[in-house]
Design an enzyme around this catalytic site. Sequence first.
Site, mmCIF file in Angstrom:
data_model
loop_
_atom_site.group_PDB
_atom_site.id
_atom_site.type_symbol
_atom_site.label_atom_id
_atom_site.label_comp_id
_atom_site.label_asym_id
_atom_site.label_seq_id
_atom_site.Cartn_x
_atom_site.Cartn_y
_atom_site.Cartn_z
ATOM 1 N N HIS A 67 -71.788 -40.749 3.748
ATOM 2 C CA HIS A 67 -71.220 -39.499 3.235
ATOM 3 C C HIS A 67 -69.821 -39.746 2.693
ATOM 4 O O HIS A 67 -69.097 -40.632 3.163
ATOM 5 C CB HIS A 67 -71.191 -38.397 4.296
ATOM 6 C CG HIS A 67 -70.767 -38.841 5.651
ATOM 7 N ND1 HIS A 67 -71.591 -39.564 6.486
ATOM 8 C CD2 HIS A 67 -69.615 -38.673 6.345
ATOM 9 C CE1 HIS A 67 -70.967 -39.808 7.626
ATOM 10 N NE2 HIS A 67 -69.766 -39.287 7.556
ATOM 11 N N CYS A 173 -64.933 -36.827 13.769
ATOM 12 C CA CYS A 173 -64.961 -38.046 12.955
ATOM 13 C C CYS A 173 -64.145 -37.813 11.698
ATOM 14 O O CYS A 173 -63.695 -36.694 11.432
ATOM 15 C CB CYS A 173 -66.390 -38.470 12.606
ATOM 16 S SG CYS A 173 -67.282 -37.350 11.522
#
Length: 652
Positions: A67, A173
């Site tokens: 991503h 994250c």
Amino acid sequence: MQLSSVTKESLILLDKNWQTRGEIITALCQRLFDEGVVSSKEDFSEAVWAREALSETGFEQGIAIPHGKSSTVKRPAFAAVRLTQPVDDWPTMEGEDSVSMVFLLAVPNDDDEGHLRLLSSLSLALMDEQNVAALRTAPTVSAFLAQLDATEPTAEKKIVNDSGKSIVVITSCSAGIAHTYMAAEALEKAGAAKGIRVYSEKQGASGTEDPLTAEQIEQSQGVIFAATLPPKGRERFAGKPFISTSVSEPLKDAAALIERMLHQPDGIVERSGESASPSPQRALSFGARLYQGVSSGISYMIPVIVAAGLMIGIGQLSASIMGVTAIGDTRYATDANSLLQICHYLTLYGSMIMKFMYSVFAAYMAYSIADRPGLVPGFIGGAFAGGLHFTLWAQPGGIPSGFLGALLLGMVAGLLADFLNRHIHLHKHLQAMKPMLIVPGLTVLAIFFFNFYFVDPVFGGINHFFQQFILDHGRSSALTLAVIITSLTAFDLGGPVNKSAGAIAIGLAADHIFPLTARVLGIVIPPIGIGLATVIDRFVVRQRVFDENQRVTGTTSLILGFLAIGEGAIPFMLKNPVITISINILGAIIGSLIAISMGSVQWFPLPAIWGWPLVQNLPAYLAGMTTGVLFVAFANVFVRFYLLRSGRITLN
């Protein structure tokens, strides 16, 4: 909303025979660009690879969820590919490095919470073995999307043989999408299997989700910080046992983490919320912690440079419009023209702001390493590097240590504060003394001695050597002297070596011995060249070699360079000193030698654009400057391109 609402059939590719991770990411980025999801496939690809460099994006069952989060993403979306054969170069949590289905998530920098949750639900859906099996056998793209839409929200985990125990979890994250939610899911499942209730707070891209209540925290046996970013609100867990780990660890063995939490915690979160603060950065290698500290310090320092440059630029430009080129002269402080007074003080104001550049850098470098205990010692170390002590101690001849001193002092402040914070243990009634008195007091004392006996003498000695070197060669040939002055001017961009060269060069010009042509070109060529490099990289080597933050910094450096403010390029020197300093010096030498050889002369200390009309033989001056700038720009691009291709640096 359903998952199909953030993708489309043209973004789902079935049974492709792609054979490498690079081929897959390139193809999916191209498809997202073709469908108008991203405005620049190069920038988005750069963001994806930067994320890949942080940790594995391959998971169980041969699934990978790369991503990228970038301003080039117009709307949240994902593209997917099912491969005919697994690729064997995609790092996974299990170490098998075998991936056969890839979902590439495109995430904007700013987006509504609903779409981000939808992308997060995709990550959770791919943890279900039945869902993955159905996706592998879906005969058409329509059936593939239908299976994704049929995914039910994760049901509450059933507690088996309820032990009555509970733990709380914080996950986060860097992108705040996949790992944040998958780590929480893994810990909740593992806890349920052990009869332990797990309450998870996700600190993701859309903010804090499922915030923990005071009752949940109070009744818990402890807290797991599974976080790449520093967890928010750590003081809530004062008195609780904790373990600190990366966000990827729960995906490898969540059950083991729970056992470790219950029986071998890392420590206790102390009442101050500071001294035993769990810091995932400690899990990084020594070099990685320092690199992260430098990057953090640079990001906080840049606004200081921008603000200072803006004030100086407004003051000097406004004064030049009124025909004044030396607005910093003290006589304008009491000038009858109030506008010139304002311009004078605006220029001084900008110079004052610039003095705090190193303090901010060193403070946040130390903060990144040691958290809040390092902040004050780092700030004080940066003040030493900027020479504030010489001003306050009435030592006008003192030589500040500049950016190299800020690097050393910020590093020492952070490492020492972190060490003391973790190894000093006090009675619970005395805990408040540690973060408020003992750690900062001892660290600041150590910073004083380190600066007094090492940093100031070493860099003062270096500066004295350069001064004497210039004086010893002051009667040598014009080109030799030009090389010396230009090299030292470009060496540290406003630092002590630069200032030393400037003081002597101005003195030589005042005595009409040697003009300032080499000096003024040495000031402007490096920042303009580095700024230009961040603009032209993708046109020269067909890819970005500077990350998004560096491109913003480069634009600032480019603008400030025309205002004769070299400090805009200092962030590049701090991050890659050997590369940047070498190229700066060579480019400045080339430019000054060309200008001088062609007959350009500048006797006035006016390197900014408004001083150009005072240059004798301006075309020669501009020819030299342009050549030097282009050398710096292209050299930076090609060197960084080579280092990226060889894996010696990454875009993160």
